[in-house]
Design a protein around this motif. Sequence first.
Motif, PDB file in Angstrom:
ATOM      1  N   SER A 240       2.848  12.439  -9.513  1.00 39.10           N
ATOM      2  CA  SER A 240       2.465  13.824  -8.771  1.00 39.10           C
ATOM      3  C   SER A 240       1.248  13.857  -8.606  1.00 39.10           C
ATOM      4  N   PHE A 241       1.002  14.913  -7.493  1.00 42.91           N
ATOM      5  CA  PHE A 241      -0.106  15.125  -6.722  1.00 42.91           C
ATOM      6  C   PHE A 241      -0.540  16.727  -6.772  1.00 42.91           C
ATOM      7  N   HIS A 242      -1.637  16.911  -7.086  1.00 38.77           N
ATOM      8  CA  HIS A 242      -2.035  18.362  -6.763  1.00 38.77           C
ATOM      9  C   HIS A 242      -2.445  18.615  -5.474  1.00 38.77           C
ATOM     10  N   VAL A 243      -2.096  19.802  -4.717  1.00 38.79           N
ATOM     11  CA  VAL A 243      -2.337  20.019  -3.207  1.00 38.79           C
ATOM     12  C   VAL A 243      -3.251  21.355  -2.926  1.00 38.79           C
ATOM     13  N   THR A 244      -4.288  21.060  -2.380  1.00 37.50           N
ATOM     14  CA  THR A 244      -5.349  22.024  -2.064  1.00 37.50           C
ATOM     15  C   THR A 244      -4.766  23.034  -1.036  1.00 37.50           C
ATOM     16  N   PRO A 245      -5.150  24.176  -0.781  1.00 34.56           N
ATOM     17  CA  PRO A 245      -4.590  25.013   0.126  1.00 34.56           C
ATOM     18  C   PRO A 245      -4.696  24.639   1.611  1.00 34.56           C
ATOM     19  N   ASP A 246      -5.511  23.606   1.955  1.00 35.67           N
ATOM     20  CA  ASP A 246      -5.686  23.079   3.134  1.00 35.67           C
ATOM     21  C   ASP A 246      -4.750  21.929   3.555  1.00 35.67           C
ATOM     22  N   GLY A 247      -4.145  21.498   2.260  1.00 37.09           N
ATOM     23  CA  GLY A 247      -2.962  20.493   2.568  1.00 37.09           C
ATOM     24  C   GLY A 247      -3.466  18.943   1.949  1.00 37.09           C
ATOM     25  N   HIS A 248      -4.671  18.961   1.495  1.00 34.74           N
ATOM     26  CA  HIS A 248      -5.053  17.497   0.739  1.00 34.74           C
ATOM     27  C   HIS A 248      -4.327  17.534  -0.265  1.00 34.74           C
ATOM     28  N   LEU A 249      -3.974  16.040  -0.300  1.00 32.31           N
ATOM     29  CA  LEU A 249      -3.295  15.466  -1.710  1.00 32.31           C
ATOM     30  C   LEU A 249      -4.643  14.909  -2.605  1.00 32.31           C
TER      31      LEU A 249
ATOM     32  N   GLN B  96       0.887  -1.193   0.066  1.00 35.92           N
ATOM     33  CA  GLN B  96       0.044  -0.075  -0.032  1.00 35.92           C
ATOM     34  C   GLN B  96       0.720   1.282   0.009  1.00 35.92           C
ATOM     35  N   PRO B  97       1.647   1.486  -1.064  1.00 33.08           N
ATOM     36  CA  PRO B  97       2.534   2.868  -0.989  1.00 33.08           C
ATOM     37  C   PRO B  97       1.662   4.096  -1.328  1.00 33.08           C
ATOM     38  N   VAL B  98       2.073   4.857  -0.406  1.00 35.53           N
ATOM     39  CA  VAL B  98       1.622   6.130  -0.452  1.00 35.53           C
ATOM     40  C   VAL B  98       2.378   7.441   0.036  1.00 35.53           C
ATOM     41  N   VAL B  99       1.804   8.532  -0.333  1.00 35.84           N
ATOM     42  CA  VAL B  99       2.194   9.832   0.376  1.00 35.84           C
ATOM     43  C   VAL B  99       1.379  10.261   1.165  1.00 35.84           C
ATOM     44  N   ALA B 100       1.887  10.443   2.534  1.00 38.55           N
ATOM     45  CA  ALA B 100       0.807  10.885   3.770  1.00 38.55           C
ATOM     46  C   ALA B 100       0.957  12.576   3.993  1.00 38.55           C
ATOM     47  N   SER B 101      -0.260  12.958   3.994  1.00 41.96           N
ATOM     48  CA  SER B 101      -0.056  14.711   4.294  1.00 41.96           C
ATOM     49  C   SER B 101      -0.501  14.684   5.747  1.00 41.96           C
ATOM     50  N   PHE B 102      -0.014  15.676   6.310  1.00 46.16           N
ATOM     51  CA  PHE B 102      -0.279  15.927   7.814  1.00 46.16           C
ATOM     52  C   PHE B 102       0.037  17.499   7.986  1.00 46.16           C
ATOM     53  N   SER B 103      -0.864  18.014   8.805  1.00 43.80           N
ATOM     54  CA  SER B 103      -0.793  19.525   9.165  1.00 43.80           C
ATOM     55  C   SER B 103       0.149  19.651  10.475  1.00 43.80           C
ATOM     56  N   VAL B 104       1.013  20.455  10.537  1.00 40.50           N
ATOM     57  CA  VAL B 104       2.007  20.931  11.677  1.00 40.50           C
ATOM     58  C   VAL B 104       1.319  21.543  12.657  1.00 40.50           C
ATOM     59  N   GLY B 105       1.177  21.227  13.732  1.00 41.85           N
ATOM     60  CA  GLY B 105       0.551  21.875  14.819  1.00 41.85           C
ATOM     61  C   GLY B 105       1.592  23.073  15.467  1.00 41.85           C
ATOM     62  N   ALA B 106       1.125  23.871  16.287  1.00 45.22           N
ATOM     63  CA  ALA B 106       1.790  24.849  16.963  1.00 45.22           C
ATOM     64  C   ALA B 106       3.031  24.544  17.645  1.00 45.22           C
ATOM     65  N   ASP B 107       2.634  23.080  18.281  1.00 44.39           N
ATOM     66  CA  ASP B 107       3.721  22.231  18.939  1.00 44.39           C
ATOM     67  C   ASP B 107       4.658  21.652  18.272  1.00 44.39           C
ATOM     68  N   GLY B 108       4.394  21.602  17.116  1.00 43.55           N
ATOM     69  CA  GLY B 108       5.323  20.987  16.247  1.00 43.55           C
ATOM     70  C   GLY B 108       4.663  19.432  15.789  1.00 43.55           C
ATOM     71  N   MET B 109       3.785  19.000  16.402  1.00 42.35           N
ATOM     72  CA  MET B 109       3.135  17.606  16.371  1.00 42.35           C
ATOM     73  C   MET B 109       2.481  17.618  15.187  1.00 42.35           C
ATOM     74  N   LEU B 110       2.125  16.400  14.486  1.00 43.23           N
ATOM     75  CA  LEU B 110       1.319  16.115  13.259  1.00 43.23           C
ATOM     76  C   LEU B 110       0.129  15.636  13.251  1.00 43.23           C
ATOM     77  N   THR B 111      -0.939  16.194  12.542  1.00 44.12           N
ATOM     78  CA  THR B 111      -2.191  15.636  12.558  1.00 44.12           C
ATOM     79  C   THR B 111      -2.411  15.088  10.997  1.00 44.12           C
ATOM     80  N   ALA B 112      -2.752  14.009  11.009  1.00 41.66           N
ATOM     81  CA  ALA B 112      -3.039  13.311   9.449  1.00 41.66           C
ATOM     82  C   ALA B 112      -4.038  13.946   9.016  1.00 41.66           C
ATOM     83  N   ILE B 113      -4.009  14.335   7.528  1.00 44.25           N
ATOM     84  CA  ILE B 113      -5.006  15.037   6.728  1.00 44.25           C
ATOM     85  C   ILE B 113      -5.400  13.757   5.665  1.00 44.25           C
TER      86      ILE B 113
END
Length: 370
Positions: A132-141, A81-98
């Motif tokens: 290649s992937f297009h990215v929305t302004p909110d980080g969705h692939l 299941q090969p993927v690219v994963a997108s995460f948002s970066v929190g104020a504390d540096g922790m990552l939240t899956a998108i």
Amino acid sequence: MIFAGLWLAAVPGWSKSPGGYRVYVGTYTGQGSDGIYLYHFDAKSGELKKTGLAAKLANPSFLTLSPDEKFLYAVSEVNRQPVVASFSVGADGMLTAINQSSTKGGGPCFVATDKTGSVVMAANYGGGSVASFHVTPDGHLSEAVTFIQHEGSSADKARQEGPHAHSINASPDNRFAISADLGTDELNVYRIDLATGVLTPNTPSAAKVPAGDGPRHLVFHPQGHTAYVINELRNTVTRLEWDAKTGVLHPKESISTLPADFKGENSTAEVQIHPSGKWLYGSNRGHDSIAVFSVNVKTGKLKAVEQVSTKGSMPRNFRLDPSGNWLIAANQKGNNLTVFRIDPKTGRLKAVGEPVTQVAPVCVKFASMR
């Protein structure tokens, strides 16, 4: 052409050394590692301190940040299941899956964005392909908008029986993407459509390096006239002239990453250039060192300076901080991270403190303390 002074002024942290950085470390999971780890790096003392697990993901072997550092993208280097994963970066540096999107090919090993952050590109080592992937302004692939299967083989029957795309990077002007394919000894050049994220082969579509070299990773000089590719199988760095108008690379010369008297087994991994453009660095796995080269800023020619032990086994990826004062090397089999101070006059490396324990580290990324 990008002039060195203007380029350096645009590099975060170059004009003044910041107090610290976040550092993200991608790993091979299992045996005590669970994904992407977050560290704090003190840019005054060189102390590297683990914060914790930023996100769980299987084999996040390569990471990249969006240009504004709001999002982090990671490949999951697996075949089923090969993927690219997108995460948002929190104020504390922790990552939240998108979200995640399939790379359409096995063993993705590299991910990068274009200069605007609207396009994400991945290289599939096992599948010998790029996507290649297009990215929305909110980080969705998006789903893959491009999938290109490389074709061919080369001289090393064991390692080059077929294509093995190992990296893909945007050119300095963001018009092209260059993929180094270890299996075919080619640097494939694609045009980038920023509106859609689609890649199309350039004409000519590729530059060839000598048979059996095994090109792995590529980096451009800050002035934009030269590129360097590190060759995994031949243990060399090749200098290439870059024609920005046509998107054509012209190989010129190669230089060994190893000392002349070294007789053991070795393969290279990463190549990085100093923000000043004065020094180039490459990692040796086997000799377990970082090779240091001086760079003629006008011509791009390289001259060997030294090879410095990474104080660990199998240094995979390494990264320079944006100020150009520090380098952190990831020793995959040594299960540690080693911090080096970079001499501002010579580019030479000096280890600082003891290596920091981290199971199976394979990728290092600096981020600002937002």
